[in-house]
Structure formats: C-alpha cells, structure tokens
Design a protein around this motif. Sequence first.
Motif, short mmCIF file in Angstrom:
data_model
loop_
_atom_site.label_atom_id
_atom_site.label_comp_id
_atom_site.label_asym_id
_atom_site.label_seq_id
_atom_site.Cartn_x
_atom_site.Cartn_y
_atom_site.Cartn_z
N GLU A 136 -37.57 -11.08 74.30
CA GLU A 136 -38.88 -11.07 74.97
C GLU A 136 -39.98 -11.56 74.03
OE1 GLU A 136 -39.85 -7.54 77.20
OE2 GLU A 136 -37.80 -7.31 77.92
N ASN A 137 -39.56 -12.06 72.88
CA ASN A 137 -40.49 -12.60 71.88
C ASN A 137 -41.62 -11.65 71.51
OD1 ASN A 137 -39.11 -15.05 71.65
ND2 ASN A 137 -40.09 -15.76 73.55
N LYS A 138 -41.34 -10.35 71.56
CA LYS A 138 -42.33 -9.37 71.10
C LYS A 138 -42.35 -9.38 69.58
CE LYS A 138 -42.95 -7.50 75.27
NZ LYS A 138 -43.92 -8.20 76.12
N SER A 139 -43.53 -9.04 69.02
CA SER A 139 -43.57 -8.86 67.57
C SER A 139 -42.92 -7.51 67.27
CB SER A 139 -45.02 -8.87 67.07
OG SER A 139 -45.66 -7.70 67.53
N THR A 140 -42.56 -7.29 66.02
CA THR A 140 -41.92 -6.01 65.68
C THR A 140 -42.90 -4.86 65.95
OG1 THR A 140 -42.52 -6.39 63.38
CG2 THR A 140 -40.27 -6.93 64.00
N LYS A 141 -44.18 -5.11 65.72
CA LYS A 141 -45.21 -4.08 66.00
C LYS A 141 -45.26 -3.75 67.49
CE LYS A 141 -48.88 -2.78 63.17
NZ LYS A 141 -48.40 -3.12 61.81
N GLU A 142 -45.25 -4.81 68.32
CA GLU A 142 -45.29 -4.60 69.78
C GLU A 142 -44.04 -3.84 70.25
OE1 GLU A 142 -47.78 -8.58 71.25
OE2 GLU A 142 -45.61 -8.73 70.85
N ALA A 143 -42.90 -4.25 69.74
CA ALA A 143 -41.65 -3.59 70.15
C ALA A 143 -41.69 -2.11 69.78
CB ALA A 143 -40.45 -4.28 69.49
N GLU A 144 -42.21 -1.83 68.60
CA GLU A 144 -42.32 -0.44 68.14
C GLU A 144 -43.21 0.36 69.10
OE1 GLU A 144 -42.51 -0.67 63.67
OE2 GLU A 144 -43.90 1.00 64.07
N GLU A 145 -44.32 -0.28 69.47
CA GLU A 145 -45.30 0.37 70.36
C GLU A 145 -44.68 0.64 71.74
OE1 GLU A 145 -48.34 2.38 71.18
OE2 GLU A 145 -48.09 1.53 69.17
#
Length: 264
Positions: A168-177
């Motif tokens: 989903e091309n999320k950043s690692t920060k976004e995925a964590e959130e």
Amino acid sequence: MAGSRYEYVRLFEQHDKLLPGCWIVVRLDGRGFSRFSNTHNFTKPNDLRALHLANAAAKHVLLTFDNHIVFAYGQSDEFSFVLRRQSTLFGRREDKILSTIVSLFTAAYVAKWSSFMNIPMTIIPSFDGRVVLYPTTRHLRDYLSWRQADVHINNLYNTAFWTLVQRENKSTKEAEEILRHTLSKDKHEILHAHQINYNNEPEIFRKGSLLVKLMPKQLDATVETHDKHNDVSVLHQDIISDQFWSNYPDLLSPSDLEPPRVHQ
Ligand code: GTP
Ligand code: MG
C-alpha cells in the motif's frame, strides 16, 4: 606438584552451580539484529535463509551436547536450549554452560553463513545469553508457550506492517500509526484485503522451529510437518497445546511426580 606462589588467585574465582533437579534453559539472542538484518538485506518480515541458518547453528549445538540438551526452540534472532533436569553438564556450572553454548552457536552461525546466505558477512554477529531455571515442567511449558505466543504476536504484526509498506506504499511511520490500535482480527483483515490468509503463511514463520533428536518410534508418531536433517528433526508445530507434548512424552521426562534423584 606445588603450583606457583601466584596460584592463590584462583580462590577469587566463583562458580555458581545451577540448582539440581531444575530444567535449565539457555536463551540466546542476536545483539543488534535489527541493524544486522538490514545490512545483510534479510527479507522482511521473515528471511527463510536466515532462519535455516540459525536452525543449522542450533542443530550443531544440539548434536554437540546431545546427551544433555533435550530440544531447542528458535524464532527470529533467538534460540532457547533446554537441558535435561538431571543433566550434569560441566558439573552444572552456570558460567561454563552459558559461555560454551553461546560461543558454539555464534561460531557455527558464522561458519555456516555462506552455505545459506549469498551476501558477504560485513558485520560480525554476537549473541547475548542467559540461563533460567524452571523447577517444574509446568514452568517449562509456560516458558515455551510464552516464546511461541511471542512469535505469533510479532509475526502477525510484522506481516501486516510490511504488507502496508510494500503493497500500500505506506511509510513505516504511517504503517505504525495504522496498526497502533488494531486488534488481531483487524490485522487479519488488512492481510485479507491483499488476498493473504495469515493461516496459510509458512508454519516456520508462524510457529518457530523446535529442534529435537527423535528416536524412529517417536518420528512415526509425528502427524504434522517435519523436515528431517540427519538425526535432528525440525518441527514447526503448536507447542502451546497439550497435544504436542502427549505425542512426545519423553521430551518432558522425568515428570514432576518423579523428579530426578539428587546425588552428592
Ligand atoms: P537487541 O537484541 O536488544 O540487541 O536488539 P535487536 O536489534 O536484535 O532486536 P530484537 O532482538 O528485539 O529483535 C530482533 C530483530 O531482528 C527484529 O526486530 C528484526 O529487526 C530482526 N530480524 C530477525 N529475524 C529477521 C528476519 O527474518 N528478517 C528481517 N528482515 N529481520 C529480522
Ligand atoms: Mg536481538
């Protein structure tokens, strides 16, 4: 023959002996493996080659001390070695048992690296180690259940995390959130959206690896998957349930009802 006049310094050495009759667990864990795995391009979240390498190193330890180590359980960058409760290895001297097992595993991990990995080793790995004593089989079972539950929790999280990042091309920060407040079923749903059924992920990822030297009779009783490497079997099964242990009753003997005799 009399020693030198300096020999008295040996009196300062202390050797802790592990309590008799208790199960001895030696757990080692890779130091800084987040960096180590990134530097060596380990596949995320699980690198099959690296897991097989760790299993091969653990197998070497198991075979070296096969009269003493009953089985070993590994996942991620850690391995637990379970010594018989009646083991007399090194007179049950804690420092000798711990340092020998940790250094032998580390040396085997390095020696076998190139048989499993196709990238040069650029960081020299090290493993920390600890010894834990468990007075009863219930404690030992709960210890193993704790480690296997840990595999499940971490692996479900990591599988969902890397799906968000990679698909989903999320950043690692976004995925964590996104994952911060999710329950287990939400993570399954994230995976489902990408046609991933978590329960079909390889068992080695979901269950970890239990290495055991089994007699042929016991092997026949194995109904689930196992790879057989020489005389060590690598099992990826549920070790939390009673079922597993009733298939392999010898692994946990002698029982708490007949604890080993303690000799002078
Ligand atoms: P210390 O043990 O405290 O030194 O830290 P650590 O960096 O080793 O982390 P920890 O032991 O808590 O966790 C192990 C780490 O190893 C994981 O967080 C991953 O980063 C990494 N790791 C272990 N197995 C794999 C794998 O198969 N693939 C990838 N990509 N990383 C792995
Ligand atoms: Mg570590």
